[in-house]
Structure formats: C-alpha cells, structure tokens
Scaffold this motif. Structure first.
Motif, mmCIF file in Angstrom:
data_model
loop_
_atom_site.group_PDB
_atom_site.id
_atom_site.type_symbol
_atom_site.label_atom_id
_atom_site.label_comp_id
_atom_site.label_asym_id
_atom_site.label_seq_id
_atom_site.Cartn_x
_atom_site.Cartn_y
_atom_site.Cartn_z
ATOM 1 N N SER A 70 49.134 60.634 40.985
ATOM 2 C CA SER A 70 49.740 59.114 40.992
ATOM 3 C C SER A 70 49.253 59.090 41.862
ATOM 4 O O SER A 70 49.196 57.129 42.695
ATOM 5 C CB SER A 70 51.491 58.783 39.946
ATOM 6 N N PHE A 105 49.805 51.918 42.198
ATOM 7 C CA PHE A 105 49.348 53.324 41.405
ATOM 8 C C PHE A 105 49.851 53.373 40.012
ATOM 9 O O PHE A 105 50.834 52.637 39.760
ATOM 10 C CB PHE A 105 50.322 54.802 42.221
ATOM 11 N N ARG A 139 51.408 53.639 36.471
ATOM 12 C CA ARG A 139 52.773 53.843 36.403
ATOM 13 C C ARG A 139 52.481 55.342 35.292
ATOM 14 O O ARG A 139 51.298 55.148 34.362
ATOM 15 C CB ARG A 139 53.569 52.657 35.003
ATOM 16 N N ALA A 142 49.454 56.950 31.975
ATOM 17 C CA ALA A 142 49.458 58.225 32.680
ATOM 18 C C ALA A 142 48.784 59.130 31.340
ATOM 19 O O ALA A 142 49.351 59.952 31.679
ATOM 20 C CB ALA A 142 49.371 59.237 34.264
#
Lengths: 485, 104
Positions: free
Chosen positions: A236, B58, B60, B64
């Motif tokens: 991330s 970024f 979440r 991903a």
C-alpha cells in the motif's frame, strides 16, 4: 578484461550472440572461483537458474521477445522472497523458513528475464553497516579481504564488485544499499520511497525500507531500476506512478543543472582522503557543466539520532512477529506460550537485533513515547521540509556516501554507536524519502573505493541517475578489486 | 533495562545486561541531543510528522486484490509448512497458561 555489463549481456543473449545457459554457468564458475574468499553467497540455486536460462534460450530460439534483463545472473539479498526458497534474513530465527510466494520486485526482475542465481549475505534483519551482524556467514570486501564490505547489503555489493554477478538487489533503510556500494566500488541506488514494491521483503522499518539495484555501472543500475519499479497493489505504500525508462535520457548530461552542496555537511566530519575525494568530485561535476550552489539543511546533523529512534521503534513492532509460533526457530521445552515466545526470540535473535528491539521498545514505551518517538517523528517531518526547500535552490544535492572508505572487519563490532555514525550521510535521505545513488568517486590512500552520493527530489530518480552517469563518464572509474580478480 | 527486555519478550543474560546497559546508555545519550532541536524550535513549526505518508491517496484494501488478498488453500498449506508445529490446519503452540510448576 572488464566483465560484461548487464546491458551488453542481455543484448547479446537477445540477439543470439551468446546463450543464457552459458552465461549463468560462467557466473557459477566465477562464484566457485572467488566466493570461498569473498563469502557473499549463502545459497546457490543452480538447478532452477539453469532451467530458467534454458527457457530463455528456448524462447529466443522460437523468436519470442525477451525482457530487458534477458539471462542476466542476479543475486538476491537474503530478505527477499522467491517462492519455494529458503529465506533467513541473516538470522538464526528464520532458519528453515521457505518463502511461500515471490516478492513483487523479484517477480518484476524475473518477468524482465533476469535469472536469480542465489541469495547473498546481509546483517541480521538488515541491522548493521558491515555485514558482520549476519548470524550465518562472514562476507569480505573484494578490494581487501581484511575489510568489511559495508552493510547491510554487504553480500550484494561484494558479489557485484567481485564480478560474481553483474547485478544484485539490495534493500536500504538507512544506507544499506549506498554504503556497501561505496565500500565495494559499485553503483547502488536507493530509489524514492514508494518507487519499488516491498511486497515480499522482510520488514525492518516500514516507513523507510526500499529495494534497489547494485551494479558495476550507472547504466546497468538504471536498466535494473526500470525493470523492478512500478505500482503494486499488494504494497500500500508503493506509488501508482508507472515505471519509466531510466536509460533513455541517461546520457543527457547535467549541463546547467544546479547541484547543491549542503552547508552543514562539513569536511571535518570526513576522513582526510574522503574530504579530498569529495572536493575532487565537486570539481568533476563542475567540469560536467553543473552549476554548484550551496544550500542549507540545518537538521541534517540530527539525522542519525532521529533515524535510530524511528527505525528501531518500527523494528521493535515489525519483529514482534518472530516468536516461534508460525515459522522459523522455536525453542524447545517451553511450558507456556509466553515462555515459548521469550525463549524462541532470545535464542533466535543476535545481539544487535536485541539491542535495537530494546531501544525501540524503550522509545515507544509509556512515559517515554513523546520524548523519543514523538520528538524524532517531529524532527523527521521538519527535516523533510528542509529538503523540500533545499530542492527549490538546486535540482540535485551531493554529499559523500560515507565519512570514509571501508573499515577493518571487527573494528567496530563492539561499538554500536561508532557503527551507526557511518550512516551519517545516508540516513537523512532515508528520512526524507528521496532517491539517493552512490557512485564511485575514486580510491583512498589504502586503495579502497569511496562513494559520492547524489540526491534528487522525490520521484526524480532519473535525474539522479543522469547525474551519476555524467559523473561516471567523466571519472572513468573501473571496479577492479585485485584480491578477487 | 530488564523491564524493557521483558516487554520485548527477550531474556538477556547477566553478561548481556552489563554490555547492553553501557552501549544503550551511550546511544540514548547520543539520541538525547534531539532535545535541543525540539520544543519550541521554530524549524519544527508547521512541519508534518513522519506519518505524513498516511494521508496520501494510497489504494484501499478493497482495491488491493493481488495474490496476497487470495489466501487459497495452497498458500495456506505452504504457510503451514513453515510452522514448527501444526494440527488439522491449525498452528500448534504450548498452552497459554503455564502448567503447574511452571515459572510464569
């Protein structure tokens, strides 16, 4: 004869002028010849590397397109996952651990058709500046076997310097790519924080860790960085900025670019040879057409202290997972879960890791949190701001990579603070999250290499590489360590 | 230091305690130089803390959906292969409470 470069090897393999199997075989032969004295490799993956190389040759014969690193034998630092292979992070606590999946950066490396040939030594959990904190092996500097290769990516730097492989991946938290690159006379790139995925990299300090390449010249490092950089939804903190071709603009030079020296980086902090080499490096940059300016980053002198608070605080949390329950070493005979945790960790971790976990636990503990972690976090934020302001006056900044060349093995092992202070020029870059490259800038009076560190704004990795290439072209440095040659 | 080591789930020998105490005290003294750069220093005004990156955009977790998000049986099996002890796809560890006569 100089060993072939990554770029030329890959081009020759793509064109059919040479084949990948022979190239990989030659790397194993060189490793067999010199690694007994250098000690960079912990494990070789001969069968898998040969199979991968044969596949590359087959695809070339079928006229399928090959990647930019086609057939290039590459070493991986012992903290990066390659599915099915053991990964120890230089520690006894991970003995027997096999990676269930492959790291994002390694996936990209393999997708570019590089051939991982083995894993190389490092300071335990990347904590160290000499590779001496490895619980597994002693790695020596190929330029002088009595000297440390630097750390923590000491195995990566030594393997490249000794021409065992033309390319290695390392990781850098506070200088762990750049300092060993400087000590071993190779090029080391710590990319911008977020430039390369850390998925599958064993975490040390997550706000600082970054993977990057070590190679014998700047073009090779740029080629490798282009191959491993880019978005990865599994990390991330990895930027969504797409990867770019760092090689294309690399010969454009630095004519007219403002290159800043940092007022607070005084030559008094340097060994005399390093001070002279730095002065000469500035003259070289001026000859390349750079306009030298002076900038101020007053908080730079706080970087080592700030770094050791933040990095160790994060490490104390990240390393809590190594407790003997899920993987790695488990102490026998424990009568309770808590006893098993404590015994496994106490047996599995080496002294430097224990020192740092204790320091980090202290900095995060109730009553001390604000005075240590909180203060360091505030200072790191202010330092980052000062770098932003400095980059308004200069496109690039330069410092020595380290206060001096390689030190003797054993010289600093009992003095952790002295060891930490060798990171004085690399930790500020890490705290600021900006890219930093170490490029060789000559030899000291002992015949050991010294490094120049080139810094750029976040995501201006390409500008730093371009400057490093201009500098390298002008100096014509050749990595030819005698003992390993 | 013994208390901190306990919090970190580390047991240190008497010899380690002596060495670490002097090394860590030297390191903490060095770190204490940060005091003079904090507390009212104008340079720190308006600066952002190290957690600045947390504000960035970024992806979440829902975005991903890489292989890490799919812990299928194979990955779980491989994970369990690394476990010092397991039983029926569970990790096996000593009991949480010490057995009688234990020192915890």
């Amino acid at each position: 004869m100089q060993p072939a470069t990554v770029e030329k090897l890959a081009a020759a393999i793509r064109s059919g002028e040479r084949n990948a199997v022979d190239t990989v075989e030659a790397a194993f032969a060189r490793i067999a010849e010199v690694d007994g004295s250098v000690g960079a490799f912990l494990e070789l993956w001969r069968d898998e590397a040969t199979e991968r190389a044969a596949d590359i040759d087959r695809r070339r014969d079928e006229e399928q397109p090959l990647g930019p690193l086609a057939g290039v034998p590459t070493a991986l630092k012992d903290n990066m996952s390659l599915a099915g292979h053991e990964l120890n992070c230089g520690s006894r606590i991970l003995a027997g651990y096999r990676a269930p999946y492959t790291a994002g950066a390694v996936e990209r490396l393999v997708a570019a058709d590089a051939v991982p040939v083995g894993r190389v030594n490092m300071d335990e959990f990347a904590m160290g500046s000499s590779c001496e904190n490895s619980a597994l092996a002693t790695t020596r500097n190929p330029w002088n076997l009595a000297m440390a290769p630097g750390g923590s990516s000491g195995g990566s730097a030594a393997a490249v310097a000794a021409a065992e492989v033309p390319l290695a991946l390392g990781s850098d938290t506070g200088g762990s790519i750049r300092q060993p690159a400087a000590f071993c006379g190779v090029v080391g790139v710590k990319p911008t924080y977020g430039r390369v995925s850390r998925y599958g990299l064993v975490a040390f300090a997550s706000s600082l860790d970054q993977i990057g390449p070590l190679a014998r010249n700047v073009r090779d490092a740029a080629l490798a960085l282009g191959a491993i950089a880019g978005p990865d939804p599994r990390d991330s903190t990895c930027s969504e900025e797409p990867a770019c071709d760092f090689l294309k603009p690399i010969e454009n030079g630095i004519e007219g670019l403002r290159v800043g020296t940092i007022r607070e980086v005084t030559t008094s902090a340097l060994e005399s040879d390093a001070a002279r080499a730095f002065e000469r490096a500035l003259e070289t940059l001026a000859r390349c057409g750079a306009e030298l300016v002076e900038v101020s980053v007053p908080l730079i002198e706080t970087a080592v202290a700030t770094y050791y608070v933040l990095a160790n605080s994060e490490a104390s949390a990240n390393l809590a997972r190594f407790d003997g329950s899920r993987y790695g070493h488990r102490a026998g005979g424990a009568r309770s879960l808590a006893e098993m945790y404590t015994a496994s960790r106490s047996e599995g971790f080496g002294p430097e890791v224990k020192r740092r976990i204790i320091l980090g636990t202290f900095a995060l503990s109730s009553g001390y949190y604000d005075a240590y972690y909180g203060r360091a976090a505030r200072i790191a934020g202010a330092l980052r701001q000062q770098f932003t302001e400095a980059f308004e006056q200069a496109e690039l900044l330069v410092t020595p990579t380290s206060p001096g060349g390689a030190f003797r093995l054993g010289e600093r092992v009992d003095d952790p603070l002295a060891m930490y202070l060798s990171d004085v020029f690399t930790t500020p870059t890490s705290l600021a999250g900006i890219p930093g490259i170490s490029v060789p800038c000559g030899l000291d009076s002992r015949g050991l290499p010294l490094g120049l560190q080139i810094l750029a704004r976040p995501f201006a990795d390409g500008a730093a590489l371009r400057a490093a290439r201009a500098f390298e072209r002008e100096t014509g440095f050749e990595c030819r360590p005698e003992p390993a040659a | 230091m013994r208390r901190i080591a306990e919090l970190a789930r580390l047991r240190i020998s008497a010899r380690e305690e002596t060495t670490f105490a002097s090394q860590l005290s030297e390191i903490v003294d060095y770190i204490d130089q940060l005091r003079e750069f904090d507390a009212g220093d104008a340079a720190l005004d308006g600066s952002e803390a190290a957690s600045e990156t947390a504000d960035n955009d970024f992806p979440r977790p829902a975005d991903a959906a890489g292989p890490a998000g799919k812990v299928g049986p194979t990955l779980l099996d491989q994970f369990l292969d690394n476990a010092p002890a397991s039983l029926d796809r569970f990790l096996l560890v000593p009991q949480v409470k010490a057995t009688p006569g234990g020192d915890e």
